[in-house]
Design an enzyme around this catalytic site. Structure first.
Site, PDB file in Angstrom:
ATOM      1  N   LYS A   9       0.838  -1.192   0.000  1.00 48.03           N
ATOM      2  CA  LYS A   9       0.000   0.000   0.000  1.00 48.03           C
ATOM      3  C   LYS A   9       0.883   1.255   0.000  1.00 48.03           C
ATOM      4  O   LYS A   9       2.097   1.166   0.239  1.00 48.03           O
ATOM      5  CB  LYS A   9      -0.920  -0.043   1.221  1.00 48.03           C
ATOM      6  CG  LYS A   9      -1.884  -1.249   1.215  1.00 48.03           C
ATOM      7  CD  LYS A   9      -2.793  -1.213   2.439  1.00 48.03           C
ATOM      8  CE  LYS A   9      -3.716  -2.416   2.496  1.00 48.03           C
ATOM      9  NZ  LYS A   9      -4.635  -2.344   3.661  1.00 48.03           N
ATOM     10  N   TYR A  49     -12.177  -2.574  -3.121  1.00 47.72           N
ATOM     11  CA  TYR A  49     -12.690  -2.612  -1.746  1.00 47.72           C
ATOM     12  C   TYR A  49     -14.216  -2.639  -1.687  1.00 47.72           C
ATOM     13  O   TYR A  49     -14.802  -2.248  -0.680  1.00 47.72           O
ATOM     14  CB  TYR A  49     -12.133  -1.428  -0.953  1.00 47.72           C
ATOM     15  CG  TYR A  49     -10.693  -1.627  -0.505  1.00 47.72           C
ATOM     16  CD1 TYR A  49     -10.314  -2.763   0.223  1.00 47.72           C
ATOM     17  CD2 TYR A  49      -9.713  -0.679  -0.785  1.00 47.72           C
ATOM     18  CE1 TYR A  49      -8.999  -2.946   0.642  1.00 47.72           C
ATOM     19  CE2 TYR A  49      -8.388  -0.859  -0.361  1.00 47.72           C
ATOM     20  CZ  TYR A  49      -8.050  -1.997   0.355  1.00 47.72           C
ATOM     21  OH  TYR A  49      -6.744  -2.176   0.780  1.00 47.72           O
ATOM     22  N   ASN A 112      -1.709  -0.295   7.247  1.00 49.95           N
ATOM     23  CA  ASN A 112      -1.165  -1.610   7.602  1.00 49.95           C
ATOM     24  C   ASN A 112      -0.360  -2.246   6.475  1.00 49.95           C
ATOM     25  O   ASN A 112      -0.279  -3.452   6.346  1.00 49.95           O
ATOM     26  CB  ASN A 112      -2.267  -2.534   8.141  1.00 49.95           C
ATOM     27  CG  ASN A 112      -3.369  -2.778   7.132  1.00 49.95           C
ATOM     28  OD1 ASN A 112      -3.291  -2.302   5.999  1.00 49.95           O
ATOM     29  ND2 ASN A 112      -4.376  -3.544   7.506  1.00 49.95           N
ATOM     30  N   HIS A 115      -1.684  -5.523   1.292  1.00 48.29           N
ATOM     31  CA  HIS A 115      -2.946  -6.209   0.998  1.00 48.29           C
ATOM     32  C   HIS A 115      -2.633  -7.576   0.402  1.00 48.29           C
ATOM     33  O   HIS A 115      -1.690  -7.717  -0.372  1.00 48.29           O
ATOM     34  CB  HIS A 115      -3.780  -5.413  -0.024  1.00 48.29           C
ATOM     35  CG  HIS A 115      -4.901  -6.237  -0.582  1.00 48.29           C
ATOM     36  ND1 HIS A 115      -6.117  -6.352   0.063  1.00 48.29           N
ATOM     37  CD2 HIS A 115      -4.968  -7.057  -1.670  1.00 48.29           C
ATOM     38  CE1 HIS A 115      -6.888  -7.195  -0.628  1.00 48.29           C
ATOM     39  NE2 HIS A 115      -6.220  -7.631  -1.679  1.00 48.29           N
ATOM     40  N   GLU A 126      -9.237  -9.580  -8.145  1.00 47.24           N
ATOM     41  CA  GLU A 126      -8.274  -8.515  -7.861  1.00 47.24           C
ATOM     42  C   GLU A 126      -7.147  -8.484  -8.894  1.00 47.24           C
ATOM     43  O   GLU A 126      -6.718  -7.406  -9.322  1.00 47.24           O
ATOM     44  CB  GLU A 126      -7.712  -8.697  -6.435  1.00 47.24           C
ATOM     45  CG  GLU A 126      -8.789  -8.457  -5.382  1.00 47.24           C
ATOM     46  CD  GLU A 126      -8.402  -8.902  -3.973  1.00 47.24           C
ATOM     47  OE1 GLU A 126      -7.241  -9.340  -3.771  1.00 47.24           O
ATOM     48  OE2 GLU A 126      -9.259  -8.819  -3.075  1.00 47.24           O
TER      49      GLU A 126
HETATM   50  P1  GDP Z   1      -7.449  -7.327   5.091  1.00 46.42           P
HETATM   51  O1  GDP Z   1      -8.027  -8.302   4.116  1.00 46.42           O
HETATM   52  O2  GDP Z   1      -6.638  -7.971   6.167  1.00 46.42           O
HETATM   53  O3  GDP Z   1      -6.689  -6.200   4.436  1.00 46.42           O
HETATM   54  O4  GDP Z   1      -8.655  -6.649   5.888  1.00 46.42           O
HETATM   55  P2  GDP Z   1     -10.144  -6.230   5.416  1.00 46.42           P
HETATM   56  O5  GDP Z   1     -10.445  -6.766   4.059  1.00 46.42           O
HETATM   57  O6  GDP Z   1     -11.068  -6.564   6.533  1.00 46.42           O
HETATM   58  O7  GDP Z   1     -10.052  -4.633   5.351  1.00 46.42           O
HETATM   59  C1  GDP Z   1      -9.427  -3.995   4.275  1.00 46.42           C
HETATM   60  C2  GDP Z   1      -8.565  -2.876   4.803  1.00 46.42           C
HETATM   61  O8  GDP Z   1      -9.393  -1.882   5.375  1.00 46.42           O
HETATM   62  C3  GDP Z   1      -7.607  -3.280   5.923  1.00 46.42           C
HETATM   63  O9  GDP Z   1      -6.394  -3.805   5.476  1.00 46.42           O
HETATM   64  C4  GDP Z   1      -7.410  -1.972   6.664  1.00 46.42           C
HETATM   65  O10 GDP Z   1      -6.403  -1.186   6.029  1.00 46.42           O
HETATM   66  C5  GDP Z   1      -8.751  -1.278   6.492  1.00 46.42           C
HETATM   67  N1  GDP Z   1      -9.580  -1.489   7.667  1.00 46.42           N
HETATM   68  C6  GDP Z   1     -10.225  -2.618   8.062  1.00 46.42           C
HETATM   69  N2  GDP Z   1     -10.893  -2.428   9.203  1.00 46.42           N
HETATM   70  C7  GDP Z   1     -10.655  -1.134   9.557  1.00 46.42           C
HETATM   71  C8  GDP Z   1     -11.068  -0.310  10.657  1.00 46.42           C
HETATM   72  O11 GDP Z   1     -11.794  -0.758  11.545  1.00 46.42           O
HETATM   73  N3  GDP Z   1     -10.624   0.993  10.664  1.00 46.42           N
HETATM   74  C9  GDP Z   1      -9.821   1.497   9.677  1.00 46.42           C
HETATM   75  N4  GDP Z   1      -9.430   2.788   9.742  1.00 46.42           N
HETATM   76  N5  GDP Z   1      -9.418   0.755   8.628  1.00 46.42           N
HETATM   77  C10 GDP Z   1      -9.825  -0.534   8.579  1.00 46.42           C
HETATM   78 MG    MG Z   2      -9.561  -8.087   2.720  1.00 46.97          MG
END
Ligand code: GDP
Ligand code: MG
Length: 147
Positions: A9, A49, A112, A115, A126
């Site tokens: 990212k 997303y 974080n 991805h 994707e």
């Molecule tokens: P991943 O698959 O581990 O990346 O997680 P997800 O698909 O659940 O979420 C996508 C991305 O959205 C995550 O990598 C985070 O950067 C962001 N994200 C997820 N949950 C949160 C949250 O509660 N707060 C914020 N600010 N960002 C979030």
């Molecule tokens: Mg995800």
């Protein structure tokens, strides 16, 4: 053999973590299929997303992922989707363990670093959002039988 979409990212690119992350994937034994430094468009970000549309962090997520270049990659290997998610660490920063990419380098869930696709279906979707078929390079490495 499974393929997955991995993206460093904008925060990871700005912090100079491309080399470190590529190194971890190479040393694990995975094979690089495609990569590029890329500025994500708003359309691409919203598609990528889509499952998070409507959540409170969605707009922030789209602005963040389009705010600077990402390093987009396709990697291949047995069980790579599960194995690479283990290497990345958990989404939430308080849950990602030391030794994982997020556990070692991320301080906040919103920034974080990396991805990775979470299923073969998301991987296909994707990869198609970021790469043309011609950009995916098929080749074999003799070393693979020893990995
Ligand atoms: P991943 O698959 O581990 O990346 O997680 P997800 O698909 O659940 O979420 C996508 C991305 O959205 C995550 O990598 C985070 O950067 C962001 N994200 C997820 N949950 C949160 C949250 O509660 N707060 C914020 N600010 N960002 C979030
Ligand atoms: Mg995800």
């Amino acid at each position: 053999m499974e393929r997955t979409f991995i993206m460093i990212k904008p925060d990871g690119v700005q912090r100079g973590l491309i080399g470190e992350i590529v190194k971890r994937f190479e040393l694990k034994g995975f094979q690089l299929v495609a990569c590029k430094l890329h500025r994500v468009t708003k359309t691409q970000a919203e598609f990528h997303y889509e499952e998070h549309k409507g959540k409170p962090f969605f707009q922030e997520l789209v602005s963040f992922i389009t705010a600077g270049p990402v390093f987009a990659m396709v990697w291949e290997g047995d069980e790579i989707i599960t194995l690479s998610r283990n290497m990345m660490g958990k989404t939430k920063v308080l849950e990602s363990q030391p030794g994982t990419i997020r556990g070692d380098y991320a301080l906040h869930t919103g920034t974080n670093i990396i991805h990775g696709s979470d299923s073969p279906q998301s991987a296909e979707r994707e990869i198609g959002n970021f790469f043309n078929k011609e950009e995916l390079v098929d080749y074999s490495k003799i070393i693979q039988r020893w990995v």
